[in-house]
Scaffold this active site. Structure first.
Site, PDB file in Angstrom:
ATOM      1  N   LYS A   2      -5.744   6.424  29.541  1.00 10.45           N
ATOM      2  CA  LYS A   2      -4.428   5.949  29.140  1.00 10.45           C
ATOM      3  C   LYS A   2      -4.000   6.724  27.893  1.00 10.45           C
ATOM      4  O   LYS A   2      -4.695   6.713  26.892  1.00 10.45           O
ATOM      5  CB  LYS A   2      -4.472   4.448  28.844  1.00 10.45           C
ATOM      6  CG  LYS A   2      -5.023   3.635  30.006  1.00 10.45           C
ATOM      7  CD  LYS A   2      -5.180   2.175  29.616  1.00 10.45           C
ATOM      8  CE  LYS A   2      -5.941   1.402  30.695  1.00 10.45           C
ATOM      9  NZ  LYS A   2      -5.265   1.379  31.982  1.00 10.45           N
ATOM     10  N   ASP A  37      -0.976 -10.353  28.462  1.00 14.36           N
ATOM     11  CA  ASP A  37      -0.043  -9.852  29.481  1.00 14.36           C
ATOM     12  C   ASP A  37      -0.720  -9.805  30.847  1.00 14.36           C
ATOM     13  O   ASP A  37      -0.617  -8.818  31.575  1.00 14.36           O
ATOM     14  CB  ASP A  37       0.470  -8.459  29.091  1.00 14.36           C
ATOM     15  CG  ASP A  37       1.702  -8.040  29.914  1.00 14.36           C
ATOM     16  OD1 ASP A  37       2.389  -8.938  30.455  1.00 14.36           O
ATOM     17  OD2 ASP A  37       1.968  -6.839  30.018  1.00 14.36           O
TER      18      ASP A  37
END
Length: 523
Positions: free
Chosen positions: A38, A132
Site C-alpha cells: 500500500k 472502517d
C-alpha cells in the site's frame, strides 16, 4: 504497468486498487513471494508528525495476531513514499462477491460471521480499533475470510487533517456518526452490518449515505431475508447503545461456544474449505447455473445448497459429536496436529515453548515472543511445525531490547540434537551463517560481515536443497547479504526456529514480533 519500480525492496507488479489512503499494488518480495504493498499519499511522507504517527500506528497493527486477518509484514518510508506491506490474499472482496454472486447463506454465512469476529478479537486484543470495517475490507480467500486495513484509515485521516467523519456511512456506528470517541463496540456494530449485507445483499440501513446516516441513528435495521440462525446475534450487535452490544469475544462465544481464536480459525477453514470441495462437484456447479443459458461466474468458496434442503443452523457445532470441533481445538493446542498448509505464520501461542532454565528464559509478551539469555549462553527454540521438503524459507522480525549479543533464525535443525544452520545478526551490526552442533563451537560458513545497524531487523533465511548440498542464503531488511553452500554432511529438512545469544558479561533480551515458514519454491 509498473515496470520495474521498486519501493522499499518490493518490486511492484500490478495495481490492485485505489482508495482513501492511496494505491495498493501486487508486489514481488526479495525472497520471491508475493505481498500487497500500500502506497500512502506521497505528500504525507515529508511531514514529521505523520512519520511519528505512521511508526506508532504500524507498530500497533503489527501486534495483531494473525487469525483471519491479512497481517502487516513490513512498513517504511522510501524517499517521498510511505508504504505498508501486508500478506497478499487471493480472492474477491465481500462486496464484489455479493454483487456478482448474490448473498451468502447457511454454512458460508456462518463461517464468514465467525471469521470476521475472530479477526476483530485479534485486532481488539492488540489494542487496535479498525474504525472502517466494511465489505470491501473483507477478502474471501480459499481458506476463509481475511480482514484488512485495520488501523490504517485512522492514520491517514488524522494526517490529512480531514474534518470528515471517518468510516463508511452504511456501516458506521451511531456514536461514530455523532463524532464521539470510539471503542471496540463500534467495530462490533460494523460487524453486524457486514454480516447483514452478506446475508441479504443490502446494508441494514440502506443507502444513499445521507439517508443511511439518519436511519442508523434513529431507525431499526432492515434484516428481512437474513438467516434466522444468525439474525438474533446480529440484532444485538446493532444496538444503538454501545454498552448493550456484545464484545468480539462474546460474539465468538455465542457463535462457537467460546472457542479460542486459533481453534475458531480452524473451524472457519474447515467449513470454508468444505465449501470449496463441494463447489468442485458437478452437481454443485449445475445447481449454480444461471438461467437462459447465461454463464454465471462462480467463486470457488460458494457451494450451492441442495434444492429444498433445510440447512443446519451451526453445522460445526453439530459436528462436534463426531469429533470435528474437538480435532480443531487439538490442532490449535498440540504441535503434532498442526496443519501443514503453507505458509506457517506464528502466533507464538500455538505451541512455542515458554519457561526458564539456567541459560535464560522465554515468554509471551502480548503477540511477541521474548528470549532472555544469561551471559555467555545461547538459546534456540523450535516452531511447532516441521519444515517442508525440497527447501525452506524462514523469516522473522526481531529487536535486541537489552544487552549485547546476536539473534536470528535457524533451519534444517533439531532442538533435541542441536544440529542447525543458524543465521544471525549482532547488536554490533555483524551478520553470519554458522553450522551448529551441540558440544562444538560451530563452523562459520559466512562472516562475520558488516551490515547496516537498525533497531529492528527482518531476517530471511533460505535452506535450499540441491542434490548433495544445501544452498544457504540470508537477507537482512530485504537486502541479500550472504550466500554459501554446504556439501560436507549437510543437514536435511527437519525443524526451524529462532535463536539468541548473549555476550560474555551482559545478558541479552530479544523480542521476536513475527515468524514464518514457507517452501522455498512457489508463493
Amino acid at each position: 504497468m509498473n515496470g520495474d519500480r521498486v519501493v522499499g525492496g518490493y518490486t511492484l507488479r500490478r495495481l490492485l486498487g485505489r482508495g482513501g489512503m492511496g494505491e495498493v499494488h501486487l508486489a514481488a518480495t526479495p525472497t520471491g513471494g508475493l505481498a500487497a504493498v500500500k502506497l500512502i499519499h506521497p505528500h504525507l511522507a515529508g511531514d514529521p508528525v505523520f512519520r511519528r504517527r505512521f511508526e506508532r500506528e504500524v507498530a500497533a497493527a503489527r501486534r495483531v495476531a494473525r487469525f483471519c486477518t491479512a497481517p502487516v509484514l513490513d512498513a517504511g518510508i522510501d524517499g517521498d513514499v510511505a508504504y505498508l506491506v501486508t500478506e497478499y490474499v487471493k480472492g474477491p472482496d465481500l462486496a464484489q462477491a455479493v454483487r456478482e454472486q448474490g448473498p451468502l447463506s447457511g454454512a458460508n454465512l456462518e463461517a464468514l460471521a465467525v471469521g470476521v469476529a475472530t479477526a476483530l478479537s485479534a485486532i481488539h486484543g492488540a489494542g487496535v480499533i479498525h474504525r472502517d470495517l466494511k465489505p470491501s475490507n473483507v477478502l474471501l480467500s480459499p481458506l476463509g475470510p481475511r480482514v484488512i486495513d485495520f488501523g490504517v484509515a485512522q492514520l491517514v485521516n488524522d494526517s490529512m487533517a480531514s474534518q470528515a467523519i471517518l468510516g463508511t456511512p452504511a456501516f458506521m456506528a451511531p456514536e461514530q456518526v455523532r463524532g464521539e470517541p470510539l471503542t471496540p463496540a463500534a467495530d462490533v456494530f460494523a460487524w453486524a452490518g457486514v454480516i447483514a449485507f452478506a446475508g441479504t445483499g443490502r446494508p441494514p440501513f440502506g443507502s444513499p449515505p445521507s439517508e443511511a446516516l439518519y436511519r442508523l441513528v434513529h431507525r431499526e435495521p432492515w434484516l428481512d431475508g437474513l438467516d434466522e440462525g444468525i439474525r438474533a446475534v446480529v440484532e444485538r450487535a446493532l444496538a444503538k447503545d454501545a454498552r448493550l452490544r456484545p464484545t468480539a469475544q462474546e460474539l465468538l462465544a455465542e457463535l462457537v461456544g467460546g472457542t479460542r481464536l486459533a481453534a475458531a480459525t480452524q473451524v472457519v477453514e474447515r467449513t470454508w474449505t468444505g465449501a470449496v470441495a463441494a463447489a468442485g462437484r458437478p452437481e454443485a456447479v449445475a445447481a449454480g447455473a444461471a438461467p437462459s443459458g447465461r454463464r454465471r461466474r462462480r467463486w470457488p468458496w460458494r457451494a450451492a445448497a441442495p434444492s429444498g434442503r433445510r440447512r443446519r443452523r451451526w453445522p460445526w457445532v453439530a459436528a462436534a459429536g463426531s469429533g470435528a470441533l474437538a480435532l480443531a481445538v487439538a490442532a490449535a493446542t498440540l504441535p503434532g496436529l498442526a496443519p501443514r498448509s503453507w505458509p506457517y505464520e506464528a502466533g507464538f501461542a500455538d505451541g512455542w515453548a515458554v519457561g526458564a532454565s539456567d541459560a535464560g528464559g522465554t515468554r509471551l509478551d502480548g503477540a511477541a515472543y521474548e528470549l532472555t539469555v544469561e551471559p555467555g549462553w545461547r538459546l534456540w527454540k523450535s516452531a511447532p511445525v516441521r519444515e517442508p521438503e525440497n527447501g525452506v524459507i524462514v523469516s522473522a522480525k526481531a529487536t535486541l531490547e537489552e544487552g549485547e549479543g546476536e539473534y536470528g533464525v535457524w533451519c534444517h535443525g533439531s532442538a533435541s540434537s542441536g544440529d542447525r544452520y543458524e543465521f544471525g545478526v549482532s547488536g554490533a551490526g555483524k551478520v553470519s551463517i554458522v553450522k551448529r552442533r551441540t558440544g562444538t563451537g560451530g563452523k562459520t560458513l559466512y562472516g562475520p560481515a558488516d551490515a547496516p545497524r537498525t533497531a529492528a531487523n527482518r531476517i530471511v533465511a533460505e535452506c535450499g536443497q540441491s542434490g548433495s548440498k544445501v544452498t544457504l542464503r540470508m537477507w537482512l531488511n530485504e537486502s541479500l547479504v550472504a550466500e554459501v553452500s554446504d556439501a560436507e554432511e549437510p543437514y536435511g529438512p527437519a525443524e526451524a526456529g529462532v535463536h539468541a545469544a548473549s555476550g560474555a558479561t551482559r545478558r541479552a533480551r530479544v523480542s521476536f514480533e513475527s515468524f514464518a515458514v514457507r517452501p522455498a519454491t512457489g508463493t
